[in-house]
Scaffold this motif. Structure first.
Motif, PDB file in Angstrom:
ATOM      1  N   ASP A 132     -81.312  64.146 -38.026  1.00 42.65           N
ATOM      2  CA  ASP A 132     -81.468  63.139 -38.923  1.00 42.65           C
ATOM      3  C   ASP A 132     -80.238  62.689 -39.640  1.00 42.65           C
ATOM      4  OD1 ASP A 132     -83.602  62.929 -37.949  1.00 42.65           O
ATOM      5  OD2 ASP A 132     -84.373  64.611 -39.526  1.00 42.65           O
TER       6      ASP A 132
ATOM      7  N   ASP B 128     -85.270  58.859 -41.899  1.00 43.28           N
ATOM      8  CA  ASP B 128     -85.781  60.252 -40.928  1.00 43.28           C
ATOM      9  C   ASP B 128     -85.870  61.579 -41.662  1.00 43.28           C
ATOM     10  OD1 ASP B 128     -86.401  57.676 -39.479  1.00 43.28           O
ATOM     11  OD2 ASP B 128     -84.444  57.733 -38.866  1.00 43.28           O
TER      12      ASP B 128
ATOM     13  N   ASN C 272     -89.783  63.815 -41.513  1.00 40.90           N
ATOM     14  CA  ASN C 272     -90.220  64.796 -40.746  1.00 40.90           C
ATOM     15  C   ASN C 272     -89.795  66.102 -41.359  1.00 40.90           C
ATOM     16  OD1 ASN C 272     -89.473  64.000 -38.098  1.00 40.90           O
ATOM     17  ND2 ASN C 272     -86.997  63.400 -38.713  1.00 40.90           N
TER      18      ASN C 272
ATOM     19  N   ARG D 232     -93.967  65.899 -42.937  1.00 39.84           N
ATOM     20  CA  ARG D 232     -94.501  66.394 -42.055  1.00 39.84           C
ATOM     21  C   ARG D 232     -94.384  67.545 -41.259  1.00 39.84           C
ATOM     22  NH1 ARG D 232     -95.247  62.873 -36.330  1.00 39.84           N
ATOM     23  NH2 ARG D 232     -96.563  63.668 -35.732  1.00 39.84           N
TER      24      ARG D 232
ATOM     25  N   ARG E 215     -97.586  62.670 -42.653  1.00 41.98           N
ATOM     26  CA  ARG E 215     -96.647  61.889 -42.129  1.00 41.98           C
ATOM     27  C   ARG E 215     -96.351  60.471 -43.399  1.00 41.98           C
ATOM     28  NH1 ARG E 215     -98.540  59.999 -35.945  1.00 41.98           N
ATOM     29  NH2 ARG E 215     -96.583  58.966 -36.780  1.00 41.98           N
TER      30      ARG E 215
END
Length: 73
Positions: free
Chosen positions: A46, A52, A56, A59, A65
């Motif tokens: 990323d 992003d 990630n 997560r 999320r």
């Protein structure tokens, strides 16, 4: 990505605790292609996209999320 793959394989083979692997990944710094700095490879996917990377990371390590929070309240 080769230094990262080598580093993660060594960490698993050495039976390092998951919390130590996570700490090493999240606090990694320095050149991404350094021979002894494979954990920085986590950030290469990323690169230049901090939102992003944050999504990630949340997560993977928190099991939730956050991608939708980038556009929605």
């Amino acid at each position: 990505g080769e230094p990262y793959l080598h580093w993660i394989k060594e960490a698993v083979a050495a039976n390092e605790p998951y919390d130590q692997i996570a700490r090493d990944l999240l606090t990694a710094s320095g050149p991404a292609h350094g021979r002894d700095n494979g954990e920085t490879g986590y950030y290469l996917r990323d690169r230049g996209m901090p939102e992003d990377n944050m999504a990630n990371t949340a997560r993977v390590f928190l099991g939730t999320r956050l991608e939708c929070a980038q556009c929605h309240n």
